[in-house]
Structure formats: structure tokens, C-alpha cells
Design a protein around this motif. Structure first.
Motif, PDB file in Angstrom:
ATOM      1  N   ARG A   7       0.853  -1.187   0.000  1.00 28.39           N
ATOM      2  CA  ARG A   7       0.000   0.000   0.000  1.00 28.39           C
ATOM      3  C   ARG A   7       0.894   1.243   0.000  1.00 28.39           C
ATOM      4  O   ARG A   7       2.001   1.235   0.544  1.00 28.39           O
ATOM      5  CB  ARG A   7      -0.904   0.015   1.238  1.00 28.39           C
ATOM      6  CG  ARG A   7      -1.913   1.173   1.189  1.00 28.39           C
ATOM      7  CD  ARG A   7      -2.699   1.306   2.473  1.00 28.39           C
ATOM      8  NE  ARG A   7      -3.536   2.513   2.414  1.00 28.39           N
ATOM      9  CZ  ARG A   7      -3.911   3.212   3.469  1.00 28.39           C
ATOM     10  NH1 ARG A   7      -3.534   2.843   4.689  1.00 28.39           N
ATOM     11  NH2 ARG A   7      -4.660   4.291   3.324  1.00 28.39           N
ATOM     12  N   GLU A  10       1.587   7.451   3.565  1.00 29.61           N
ATOM     13  CA  GLU A  10       0.555   8.343   4.091  1.00 29.61           C
ATOM     14  C   GLU A  10       0.378   9.592   3.220  1.00 29.61           C
ATOM     15  O   GLU A  10       1.329  10.116   2.651  1.00 29.61           O
ATOM     16  CB  GLU A  10       0.943   8.758   5.508  1.00 29.61           C
ATOM     17  CG  GLU A  10      -0.087   9.600   6.244  1.00 29.61           C
ATOM     18  CD  GLU A  10       0.443  10.024   7.605  1.00 29.61           C
ATOM     19  OE1 GLU A  10       0.297   9.245   8.563  1.00 29.61           O
ATOM     20  OE2 GLU A  10       1.027  11.134   7.691  1.00 29.61           O
ATOM     21  N   THR A  11      -0.873  10.077   3.175  1.00 32.05           N
ATOM     22  CA  THR A  11      -1.205  11.324   2.492  1.00 32.05           C
ATOM     23  C   THR A  11      -1.957  12.233   3.461  1.00 32.05           C
ATOM     24  O   THR A  11      -2.463  11.785   4.501  1.00 32.05           O
ATOM     25  CB  THR A  11      -2.099  11.084   1.261  1.00 32.05           C
ATOM     26  OG1 THR A  11      -3.409  10.707   1.714  1.00 32.05           O
ATOM     27  CG2 THR A  11      -1.529   9.983   0.360  1.00 32.05           C
ATOM     28  N   ASN A  14      -5.410  10.969   3.972  1.00 31.26           N
ATOM     29  CA  ASN A  14      -5.495   9.891   4.964  1.00 31.26           C
ATOM     30  C   ASN A  14      -5.731  10.485   6.348  1.00 31.26           C
ATOM     31  O   ASN A  14      -6.629  10.059   7.082  1.00 31.26           O
ATOM     32  CB  ASN A  14      -4.220   9.073   5.007  1.00 31.26           C
ATOM     33  CG  ASN A  14      -4.042   8.128   3.837  1.00 31.26           C
ATOM     34  OD1 ASN A  14      -2.929   7.821   3.459  1.00 31.26           O
ATOM     35  ND2 ASN A  14      -5.127   7.659   3.243  1.00 31.26           N
ATOM     36  N   ARG A  17      -9.094  11.916   6.881  1.00 28.43           N
ATOM     37  CA  ARG A  17     -10.160  10.929   6.674  1.00 28.43           C
ATOM     38  C   ARG A  17     -11.064  11.343   5.511  1.00 28.43           C
ATOM     39  O   ARG A  17     -12.292  11.253   5.586  1.00 28.43           O
ATOM     40  CB  ARG A  17     -10.979  10.730   7.947  1.00 28.43           C
ATOM     41  CG  ARG A  17     -10.219  10.091   9.107  1.00 28.43           C
ATOM     42  CD  ARG A  17      -9.951   8.614   8.894  1.00 28.43           C
ATOM     43  NE  ARG A  17     -11.166   7.859   8.673  1.00 28.43           N
ATOM     44  CZ  ARG A  17     -11.949   7.379   9.645  1.00 28.43           C
ATOM     45  NH1 ARG A  17     -11.618   7.569  10.901  1.00 28.43           N
ATOM     46  NH2 ARG A  17     -13.028   6.691   9.359  1.00 28.43           N
ATOM     47  N   GLN A  20     -10.263   9.190  -0.747  1.00 26.01           N
ATOM     48  CA  GLN A  20      -9.322   9.487  -1.819  1.00 26.01           C
ATOM     49  C   GLN A  20      -9.735   8.820  -3.123  1.00 26.01           C
ATOM     50  O   GLN A  20      -9.752   9.448  -4.173  1.00 26.01           O
ATOM     51  CB  GLN A  20      -7.907   9.030  -1.440  1.00 26.01           C
ATOM     52  CG  GLN A  20      -7.281   9.890  -0.378  1.00 26.01           C
ATOM     53  CD  GLN A  20      -5.838   9.528  -0.125  1.00 26.01           C
ATOM     54  OE1 GLN A  20      -4.941  10.261  -0.501  1.00 26.01           O
ATOM     55  NE2 GLN A  20      -5.623   8.412   0.526  1.00 26.01           N
ATOM     56  N   HIS A 153      -3.212   0.329  -3.333  1.00 25.83           N
ATOM     57  CA  HIS A 153      -3.990   1.096  -2.365  1.00 25.83           C
ATOM     58  C   HIS A 153      -4.700   0.146  -1.399  1.00 25.83           C
ATOM     59  O   HIS A 153      -4.815  -1.051  -1.667  1.00 25.83           O
ATOM     60  CB  HIS A 153      -5.018   1.948  -3.105  1.00 25.83           C
ATOM     61  CG  HIS A 153      -4.426   2.790  -4.188  1.00 25.83           C
ATOM     62  ND1 HIS A 153      -4.053   4.098  -4.011  1.00 25.83           N
ATOM     63  CD2 HIS A 153      -4.115   2.484  -5.486  1.00 25.83           C
ATOM     64  CE1 HIS A 153      -3.550   4.571  -5.138  1.00 25.83           C
ATOM     65  NE2 HIS A 153      -3.572   3.611  -6.044  1.00 25.83           N
ATOM     66  N   ASN A 179      -0.376   2.175   6.011  1.00 27.59           N
ATOM     67  CA  ASN A 179       0.429   2.788   4.964  1.00 27.59           C
ATOM     68  C   ASN A 179       1.780   2.083   4.849  1.00 27.59           C
ATOM     69  O   ASN A 179       2.438   1.805   5.855  1.00 27.59           O
ATOM     70  CB  ASN A 179       0.656   4.271   5.259  1.00 27.59           C
ATOM     71  CG  ASN A 179      -0.605   5.103   5.126  1.00 27.59           C
ATOM     72  OD1 ASN A 179      -1.097   5.653   6.105  1.00 27.59           O
ATOM     73  ND2 ASN A 179      -1.148   5.180   3.927  1.00 27.59           N
ATOM     74  N   TYR A 211      -8.339   4.056  10.108  1.00 28.56           N
ATOM     75  CA  TYR A 211      -9.646   3.611   9.618  1.00 28.56           C
ATOM     76  C   TYR A 211     -10.177   2.483  10.484  1.00 28.56           C
ATOM     77  O   TYR A 211     -10.378   1.376  10.025  1.00 28.56           O
ATOM     78  CB  TYR A 211      -9.517   3.127   8.167  1.00 28.56           C
ATOM     79  CG  TYR A 211      -9.001   4.189   7.233  1.00 28.56           C
ATOM     80  CD1 TYR A 211      -9.878   5.098   6.648  1.00 28.56           C
ATOM     81  CD2 TYR A 211      -7.646   4.306   6.973  1.00 28.56           C
ATOM     82  CE1 TYR A 211      -9.413   6.087   5.798  1.00 28.56           C
ATOM     83  CE2 TYR A 211      -7.175   5.295   6.118  1.00 28.56           C
ATOM     84  CZ  TYR A 211      -8.063   6.175   5.543  1.00 28.56           C
ATOM     85  OH  TYR A 211      -7.592   7.149   4.705  1.00 28.56           O
TER      86      TYR A 211
END
Length: 215
Positions: A7, A10-11, A14, A17, A20, A153, A179, A211
């Protein structure tokens, strides 16, 4: 054949929440750091070639892991994240919930029954396209002795693994992959077997579940 299903890092979405999906977000500073630490600790894995979702956060993660190696990196649209359609960018935090449905928890709690935006995808649809990718990859004679990185992802990785898991009723296996987490799959005689789930190549203290199911 050994597959490393990774995966992306991190963004900002993310952390916020936000859905994306196929929005083309990139890694944030911490996402780059997690990918760099993972790359350092994966340096002895003899990766022969790599496939990536064309979305920047996945491709950037793969590029960091492969930095300094002469490894082909091939984009494939089937590795994209689930499309949330017109819901992309909306926040799903309870204190700032923007998604126009009372049933968004189905995405985590009853994923095969989840119905998102009319212009988005369902989880069975993502399972189908990722399974097609995996089936095609596994059938190539020239790849049978290769070690392959696949950058994708959270939902797409679980969807691809759905064709590998013995229990077809358990989609999430408890959580969205962290991530930069890696699921390792061995393929022999046309059969794929999961040998390690959600392995991280960085400190466990940096592993954050953004999540939590049903929260």
C-alpha cells in the motif's frame, strides 16, 4: 514467483479521513519518510520488476522503494483504488461527516453490500479488475521465477488478496492495510498463497490505524 503487494505511504487526505479513491493525491512528508524507511529495510529483497497504480501516491511509493535499482516500473490502471465517484474528497470523520448516506459504515462492516455514489465502484467490481490483473500476471511464464513489487492502495490490495484468501467472506481481515504495509504472496504451479500479512518495514510505533472499523 513472489509478490510484494504494498500500500502507498501516508497522504494528507489519509489524516483528514477524506475519501481518496481515484483522486490523484501525493504522499505527505510522513508518507515519504515511511516509504524511505521501508525502502532501506527492503534493500536486500531482490526485486526483478514492479507494477504500480498510476495514481501519484502509489507510483511515488514504488519509486522510493526502487530508488537506486534498475528495475522496470509498469503502470496498470487495474491497480487503482476503488472509485468513490462524486464522493471523493468528502470527509468521513464523525465530527465532520460529509458523505450523503447513513450507511457508509457498510464499506467496512458489510463491504460486499456497500453502495456508494452512483458514479463510483462497488467492492465486487474492484475485486474483479484486480483479480484479472493477478490472473494475467500469474500466467506469464517469464515471471514464474521473479520477485515482483506491486504498489497499490488499501481497498485495492484487499480486493486483489480476495482471490488469494481461503475465506471469501472476510474482505478486510480486520483493518485497512497500514500505509506502506506489504502482503507477501507466493505463486507456484498456478496457485497463490499468502505467506505474510500486513508486514511493515518500519517501527511499530509509527503504525497508525486511521480507519478503525465502524468508527
Amino acid at each position: 514467483m513472489r509478490l510484494y503487494l504494498m500500500r502507498h505511504g501516508e497522504t494528507d487526505w489519509n489524516l483528514q479521513r477524506r475519501l481518496q479513491g481515484q483522486a490523484d493525491t501525493d504522499l505527505n512528508e510522513n508518507g515519504i519518510r515511511l516509504a524511505e524507511v521501508s525502502a532501506k529495510n527492503m534493500r536486500d529483497i531482490p526485486i526483478d520488476l514492479a507494477f504500480t497504480s498510476p495514481l501519484r501516491r502509489a507510483r511515488h511509493t514504488a519509486e522510493i522503494v526502487l530508488q537506486g535499482r534498475s528495475v522496470p516500473l509498469i503502470e496498470d490502471d487495474r491497480l487503482k483504488e476503488i472509485s468513490f465517484g462524486s464522493w471523493e474528497g468528502l470527509c468521513c470523520k464523525k465530527d465532520n461527516f460529509e458523505i450523503p448516506t447513513d450507511h457508509f459504515d457498510d464499506f467496512y462492516l458489510h463491504p460486499f453490500a456497500f453502495r456508494g455514489a452512483d458514479d463510483g465502484e462497488t467492492i465486487p467490481q474492484v475485486c474483479e479488475r484486480t483479480a484479472n490483473f493477478l490472473k494475467e500476471l500469474m500466467a506469464k511464464p517469464e515471471y514464474q521465477e521473479k520477485t515482483i513489487l506491486i504498489a497499490s492502495h488499501g481497498c485495492a490490495v484487499r480486493a486483489m488478496l480476495h482471490s488469494v484468501y481461503e475465506d471469501k467472506t472476510d474482505f478486510w481481515h480486520g483493518k485497512v492495510p497500514p500505509n506502506c504495509a506489504v502482503n507477501i504472496v507466493d505463486v507456484k504451479d498456478g496457485k497463490a498463497v499468502l505467506v505474510e500479512e500486513d508486514k511493515i518495514y518500519y517501527s511499530a510505533a509509527d503504525c497508525v490505524d486511521l480507519y478503525k472499523m465502524g468508527e
